[in-house]
Structures are given as C-alpha cells and as structure tokens.
Design a protein around this motif. Structure first.
Motif, PDB file in Angstrom:
ATOM      1  N   ASP A 131     124.220  54.567  96.340  1.00  0.00           N
ATOM      2  CA  ASP A 131     122.987  54.802  97.087  1.00  0.00           C
ATOM      3  C   ASP A 131     123.166  54.550  98.576  1.00  0.00           C
ATOM      4  N   THR A 135     122.992  57.586 101.666  1.00  0.00           N
ATOM      5  CA  THR A 135     122.152  57.434 102.864  1.00  0.00           C
ATOM      6  C   THR A 135     123.002  57.514 104.119  1.00  0.00           C
ATOM      7  N   ARG A 206     119.444  49.714  88.961  1.00  0.00           N
ATOM      8  CA  ARG A 206     119.435  51.166  88.763  1.00  0.00           C
ATOM      9  C   ARG A 206     119.538  51.934  90.079  1.00  0.00           C
ATOM     10  N   HIS A 207     118.915  51.426  91.158  1.00  0.00           N
ATOM     11  CA  HIS A 207     118.934  52.161  92.425  1.00  0.00           C
ATOM     12  C   HIS A 207     120.349  52.295  92.984  1.00  0.00           C
ATOM     13  N   PRO A 210     122.004  55.265  89.716  1.00  0.00           N
ATOM     14  CA  PRO A 210     121.124  55.646  88.598  1.00  0.00           C
ATOM     15  C   PRO A 210     121.823  56.454  87.516  1.00  0.00           C
ATOM     16  N   THR A 234     125.676  44.149  92.072  1.00  0.00           N
ATOM     17  CA  THR A 234     125.904  45.480  92.660  1.00  0.00           C
ATOM     18  C   THR A 234     127.366  45.911  92.630  1.00  0.00           C
TER      19      THR A 234
END
Length: 306
Positions: A131, A135, A206-207, A210, A234
C-alpha cells in the motif's frame, strides 16, 4: 560564444600548424577552413595565428586559448556521451520499492542481473508494504515497486513476476497443549490446515496487502474455519519472529523459508495452496530509459519463470 565546430577547426590547425593538413584531417577544403578561422578570430577580436607565406604558428592569444578549447571540446564530448548513455538506459537512477517476501524470491535473481547489464544505473531500494509503495508510485516518489496484487489504479502498470505457495510457520517447540489438540502438528509431513483452526493467527493488517490477506483468510474458510487473528505485523520478518516467540501460527509464502529464524518450523500444507503472486508496478507515464530497461529485464524474467 564560439561554436564547438569553430573550436575543433582551431585545435586541428593548432596541432598541425598547416591549413592544408588540417583541412585534410577535417575532410573539408582549405578555403572554407580559412574563412571559419577568420570568423572565429573576428568574433574573439584577436588573431589566433601568425601567418606567413612559408609557415603558420600560434599567436600568444592562440597559445592561451588552445588548452581551454581542448577542455571545452572534451566536456562537450563527455556531455554527448552521457546523454547517449542516459537515453539508452546505461546510466541513471531507479528508486525501487520492495516487499519483504520479494527479497527472498524475485529480487536475488532480478537485481544482480540488472546491475550486471546496467552497471551505470544506481538502484536505490526501499523496503515497504504494497500500500505504501502504490501511493509512492502515484506521487512519483518511487519509480517501480515489487508488490502484491491487486494493482487497480489506472495510472499504474503491473507485470506479474513470481507465484509462490503458502506454508505454515509454527513454533519449533510446540506447547504440549498444542500437540494434544492437534497431533498432526507434531507429526512429520504436511500439516492439515484445519489443524491450525484453534490457534491464534499472526497476520498483517489488510490495508498493507489486501490481496494476500484475503487469499489467506479465504483459504482458511474453505478449510472450514475463520482464522482467529490476535496479532498483526506489517513485515513478514516480524510475523515469523512472533511465531518463534510462541505468539501464534502464520501462513507465509514458501520463499520465506530462506529466512532461517531460530525457533520456527516451516511445514508444507496438506491442501493445495492458492498461488501467492509478486509483481512489478510502475507509473505508466514514467518514460525514464533506466526504468524501461528494468521493466524489459523483468519481462524476460517473467517469461523464463512463468
């Protein structure tokens, strides 16, 4: 400012001290060469050569200009060569994101080969979850990233590179209650996923990924249970470390077995695991030649390993 062409003419005449020999070396006729030198002298406002019917020699101004002219020519040649190498992806810089698991499967093969072929390109690695990488790619803070799918943003392109299987990560020293509840955990050979149903699972939020999160949870549900997730981390190394500390069990990509963490046993699963994919993502409008060279090598890697 004098043109580079005029400086080349000047240096050649200075080295030969003959307009005829200089013209021959430059592959032009003598009259145009003489006119170009005169034009240079007019622009500089001083004579660069002392000419007689029998000889040509440098004036004091010509002697002073010669080393500077050579330096300027060398700099321009270096600039042209560097521009050519940049355009060919031979030099440059790539900021490459990398998830933990990629460091154990794709990266050890892909990166050394790229650096062998493109030694002039500096690759700056940044370990980050998928994630964060996606970004950073959209915000142009990163050139490419080794990520877990899905990559659904229209600004980004995605190339699958590697497919792995899941294995169970268990504490090396199983508590007696674990063995009593699921004898298969202590036995040799593959372990049934259902045998993990009563134990705490360690998974990442999950972020952070996912695709893999849903794959693991869905795999457990097809085995007849929903995993009881009591710890989150993480990074895969942290997940494996928590398993070693007896905090629970985890399902991890098989390539993580290369992380030989004391206190952890990796066990194959009796059920067929869904594939865990790792791929390369990059911004579609990033036309960096160095990046395109990396993508080209990644495509060749995928064709070889798919």
């Amino acid at each position: 400012m004098p043109e580079l062409r005029h400086l080349r003419y000047f240096v050649t005449v200075a080295e030969t001290l003959s307009f005829a020999r200089a013209a021959e070396r430059l592959h032009i006729s003598q009259p145009p060469l003489s006119r170009q030198i005169q034009a240079l002298e007019h622009e500089l406002g001083t004579a660069l050569f002392v000419r007689t019917k029998r000889s040509v020699r440098l004036s004091s101004a010509g002697l002073a200009l010669l080393p500077e002219a050579r330096r300027l020519i060398e700099q321009m040649e270096a600039l042209k060569d560097n521009a050519r190498r940049l355009a060919g992806g031979e030099v440059g810089r790539i900021t490459l994101g990398c998830i933990t698991t990629a460091a154990y499967n794709v990266l050890p093969q892909l990166l050394p080969e790229f650096q062998r072929r493109h030694a002039g390109v500096k690759v700056v690695l940044q370990e980050a979850t998928s994630d964060i990488q996606l970004t950073a790619l959209k915000e142009a803070r990163m050139d490419a990233g080794l990520v877990l799918p899905p990559v659904e943003d229209a600004q980004l392109r995605y190339l699958p590179l590697f497919r792995d299987q899941l294995v169970a990560a268990l504490p090396a020293a199983l508590p007696p209650t674990w063995k009593a509840g699921a004898p298969g955990l202590a036995a040799a050979g593959p372990v049934a996923l259902r045998a993990l149903a009563t134990h705490s699972f360690i998974l990442f939020p999950r972020h952070a990924g996912p695709g893999l999160y849903d794959l693991i949870v869905g795999f457990c549900r097809r085995a007849g249970f929903s995993p009881r997730i009591e710890q989150e981390a993480t990074q895969m190394q942290t997940i494996v470390s928590l398993v070693a500390a007896g905090m629970g069990v985890a399902l991890v990509p098989a390539s993580m077995q290369a992380l030989r963490r004391t206190g952890v046993r990796y066990r194959a699963l009796a059920e067929k695991s869904p594939p865990v994919e790792t791929g390369l993502a990059w911004r579609s409008d990033n036309d960096s030649p160095a990046l395109q060279a990396f993508v080209q090598l990644a495509r060749a890697y995928y064709r070889t390993h798919s």
